[in-house]
Design a protein around this motif. Structure first.
Motif, PDB file in Angstrom:
ATOM      1  N   PRO A   1       0.834  -1.220   0.000  1.00 57.86           N
ATOM      2  CA  PRO A   1       0.000   0.000   0.000  1.00 57.86           C
ATOM      3  C   PRO A   1       0.864   1.264   0.000  1.00 57.86           C
ATOM      4  CG  PRO A   1      -0.782  -1.579   1.637  1.00 57.86           C
ATOM      5  CD  PRO A   1       0.546  -2.084   1.161  1.00 57.86           C
ATOM      6  N   LYS A   2       0.428   2.266  -0.715  1.00 51.36           N
ATOM      7  CA  LYS A   2       1.182   3.503  -0.836  1.00 51.36           C
ATOM      8  C   LYS A   2       1.447   4.142   0.517  1.00 51.36           C
ATOM      9  CE  LYS A   2       1.209   7.876  -3.396  1.00 51.36           C
ATOM     10  NZ  LYS A   2       0.500   8.697  -4.420  1.00 51.36           N
ATOM     11  N   GLU A   3       0.496   4.028   1.438  1.00 50.07           N
ATOM     12  CA  GLU A   3       0.646   4.672   2.741  1.00 50.07           C
ATOM     13  C   GLU A   3       1.745   4.031   3.597  1.00 50.07           C
ATOM     14  OE1 GLU A   3      -3.045   1.969   2.831  1.00 50.07           O
ATOM     15  OE2 GLU A   3      -2.137   3.465   1.503  1.00 50.07           O
ATOM     16  N   ARG A   4       2.185   2.838   3.225  1.00 49.85           N
ATOM     17  CA  ARG A   4       3.275   2.200   3.973  1.00 49.85           C
ATOM     18  C   ARG A   4       4.651   2.620   3.464  1.00 49.85           C
ATOM     19  NH1 ARG A   4       3.030  -4.085   4.950  1.00 49.85           N
ATOM     20  NH2 ARG A   4       4.807  -3.446   6.241  1.00 49.85           N
ATOM     21  N   LEU A   5       4.696   3.246   2.317  1.00 50.97           N
ATOM     22  CA  LEU A   5       5.976   3.565   1.683  1.00 50.97           C
ATOM     23  C   LEU A   5       6.490   4.941   2.097  1.00 50.97           C
ATOM     24  CD1 LEU A   5       5.208   2.317  -1.931  1.00 50.97           C
ATOM     25  CD2 LEU A   5       6.689   1.207  -0.248  1.00 50.97           C
ATOM     26  N   ILE A   6       7.769   4.986   2.428  1.00 49.44           N
ATOM     27  CA  ILE A   6       8.484   6.232   2.687  1.00 49.44           C
ATOM     28  C   ILE A   6       9.533   6.353   1.593  1.00 49.44           C
ATOM     29  CG2 ILE A   6       9.918   7.525   4.318  1.00 49.44           C
ATOM     30  CD1 ILE A   6       8.724   5.745   6.544  1.00 49.44           C
ATOM     31  N   MET A   7       9.466   7.391   0.789  1.00 53.43           N
ATOM     32  CA  MET A   7      10.334   7.514  -0.378  1.00 53.43           C
ATOM     33  C   MET A   7      11.380   8.611  -0.181  1.00 53.43           C
ATOM     34  SD  MET A   7       8.795   5.103  -1.908  1.00 53.43           S
ATOM     35  CE  MET A   7       9.633   5.053  -3.494  1.00 53.43           C
ATOM     36  N   GLU A   8      12.636   8.226  -0.233  1.00 46.37           N
ATOM     37  CA  GLU A   8      13.748   9.178  -0.157  1.00 46.37           C
ATOM     38  C   GLU A   8      14.250   9.366  -1.580  1.00 46.37           C
ATOM     39  OE1 GLU A   8      17.017  10.916  -0.636  1.00 46.37           O
ATOM     40  OE2 GLU A   8      17.470   8.749  -0.613  1.00 46.37           O
ATOM     41  N   ARG A   9      14.161  10.569  -2.144  1.00 44.32           N
ATOM     42  CA  ARG A   9      14.382  10.774  -3.574  1.00 44.32           C
ATOM     43  C   ARG A   9      15.534  11.712  -3.909  1.00 44.32           C
ATOM     44  NH1 ARG A   9      11.848  15.178  -5.894  1.00 44.32           N
ATOM     45  NH2 ARG A   9      11.259  13.990  -7.758  1.00 44.32           N
ATOM     46  N   ASN A  10      16.353  12.078  -2.927  1.00 46.77           N
ATOM     47  CA  ASN A  10      17.413  13.048  -3.195  1.00 46.77           C
ATOM     48  C   ASN A  10      18.817  12.461  -3.226  1.00 46.77           C
ATOM     49  OD1 ASN A  10      15.672  15.359  -3.355  1.00 46.77           O
ATOM     50  ND2 ASN A  10      15.451  15.261  -1.130  1.00 46.77           N
ATOM     51  N   SER A  11      18.996  11.239  -2.781  1.00 49.59           N
ATOM     52  CA  SER A  11      20.344  10.658  -2.723  1.00 49.59           C
ATOM     53  C   SER A  11      20.869  10.341  -4.116  1.00 49.59           C
ATOM     54  CB  SER A  11      20.340   9.394  -1.861  1.00 49.59           C
ATOM     55  OG  SER A  11      19.385   8.465  -2.326  1.00 49.59           O
ATOM     56  N   ARG A  12      22.188  10.504  -4.277  1.00 42.92           N
ATOM     57  CA  ARG A  12      22.844  10.253  -5.561  1.00 42.92           C
ATOM     58  C   ARG A  12      23.779   9.065  -5.523  1.00 42.92           C
ATOM     59  NH1 ARG A  12      25.431  16.036  -5.797  1.00 42.92           N
ATOM     60  NH2 ARG A  12      25.720  15.352  -3.636  1.00 42.92           N
ATOM     61  N   ASN A  13      24.091   8.546  -4.346  1.00 40.20           N
ATOM     62  CA  ASN A  13      25.011   7.423  -4.201  1.00 40.20           C
ATOM     63  C   ASN A  13      24.692   6.699  -2.900  1.00 40.20           C
ATOM     64  OD1 ASN A  13      26.398   8.932  -2.076  1.00 40.20           O
ATOM     65  ND2 ASN A  13      27.308  10.131  -3.740  1.00 40.20           N
ATOM     66  N   THR A  14      25.429   5.626  -2.637  1.00 40.49           N
ATOM     67  CA  THR A  14      25.123   4.803  -1.466  1.00 40.49           C
ATOM     68  C   THR A  14      25.393   5.542  -0.165  1.00 40.49           C
ATOM     69  OG1 THR A  14      25.809   2.896  -2.804  1.00 40.49           O
ATOM     70  CG2 THR A  14      25.424   2.512  -0.474  1.00 40.49           C
ATOM     71  N   TYR A  15      26.423   6.383  -0.139  1.00 38.15           N
ATOM     72  CA  TYR A  15      26.701   7.164   1.066  1.00 38.15           C
ATOM     73  C   TYR A  15      25.512   8.059   1.393  1.00 38.15           C
ATOM     74  CZ  TYR A  15      28.627  10.763   4.108  1.00 38.15           C
ATOM     75  OH  TYR A  15      28.837  11.639   5.141  1.00 38.15           O
ATOM     76  N   GLU A  16      24.971   8.726   0.391  1.00 45.18           N
ATOM     77  CA  GLU A  16      23.813   9.590   0.628  1.00 45.18           C
ATOM     78  C   GLU A  16      22.559   8.779   0.934  1.00 45.18           C
ATOM     79  OE1 GLU A  16      23.438  12.387  -2.582  1.00 45.18           O
ATOM     80  OE2 GLU A  16      25.201  13.530  -1.936  1.00 45.18           O
TER      81      GLU A  16
END
Length: 255
Positions: A142-157
């Motif tokens: 379900p969409k409400e269970r998802l937390i989306m992080e969309r700014n990282s460019r690499n594994t460290y970020e």
């Protein structure tokens, strides 16, 4: 420098030299090019380089109980191609997108985080998280269970931004889902930013020790394995030199 790039450059140099007074050196480099290409493509080299990475962490043990959260690293969906075709395009490591569906069903109270933006050097509005969210929803999460992080460019970020976003509490248990060969570097980076996670490796490229002596007649597969392994080892060395990991080859936490 990745194997295919290096081999191509040596090959080009050999051709150039053969048109000069250094023709003898050019011929030697041409032979070297063929030998390197054969090793990278048909020999067990890719298996030999991948095996210590993939065998570093064992499969996750569910007997310890339910996790509080599940972190999924990006790297499967191509945001540029997805934007071009107006639908998610999964190019690599599809297991990273399939495993969360099973984990979500098994642990209905666990938070699910996807982390991945764009690796493009030039800023773009096409983010992997935007398209990966569609894939994860299509698997039944379900969409409400998802937390989306969309700014990282690499594994460290991935590690840094995810920790800031979810603010894990002491005693919480978080799973980290990524390719088995990528797990040592990922775990090392998460540890360095102070986020203790448990490895949930997927997307294996080797079957076991028997592969260490296996030659292949599928040249593209062999070259792909070598490329992946060399890139990962370069990443491990680079992050260790930069101080972003505490060990060259991070392994399971010592009890």
């Amino acid at each position: 420098m990745l194997p295919i790039n290096f081999i191509v450059e040596v090959g080009i140099l050999s051709v150039v030299l053969m048109a000069t007074r250094f023709a003898a050196l050019g011929r030697k480099l041409a032979v070297t090019t063929l030998v390197l290409l054969a090793l990278a493509t048909f020999s067990p080299l890719g298996f030999l380089l991948l095996y210590p990475l993939e065998s570093r962490f064992p499969p996750w043990d569910p007997s310890r109980g339910a996790p509080d959260g599940i972190i999924v690293l990006g790297g499967s969906v191509d945001p540029d191609l997805s934007a071009a075709h107006h639908m998610p395009v999964v190019r690599h490591a599809a297991d990273r997108m399939l495993a969360p569906a099973e984990l979500a069903r098994r642990y209905p109270n666990a938070r699910i985080v996807f982390t991945g933006g764009s690796a493009d050097l030039i800023s773009t509005d096409d983010k992997e998280a935007d398209w990966s969210g569609i894939v994860l929803e299509n698997t039944g999460i379900p969409k409400e269970r998802l937390i989306m992080e969309r700014n990282s460019r690499n594994t460290y970020e991935n590690a840094l931004f995810t920790k800031k976003m979810v603010a894990p509490k002491p005693g919480e248990r978080w799973l980290l889902v990524t390719s088995a060969y990528h797990m040592p570097r990922s775990i090392g980076l998460f540890r360095k930013v102070g986020f203790d996670v448990e490895a949930y490796p997927v997307d294996w490229r080797t079957g076991g020790r028997e592969d260490l002596f296996t030659f292949t007649n599928q040249g593209a597969d062999g070259l792909n394995r070598t490329e992946i392994a060399v890139r990962e080892w370069i990443g491990l060395i680079a992050y260790r030199l930069m101080g972003r990991t505490a060990d060259l080859l991070p392994g399971p936490a010592k009890d």
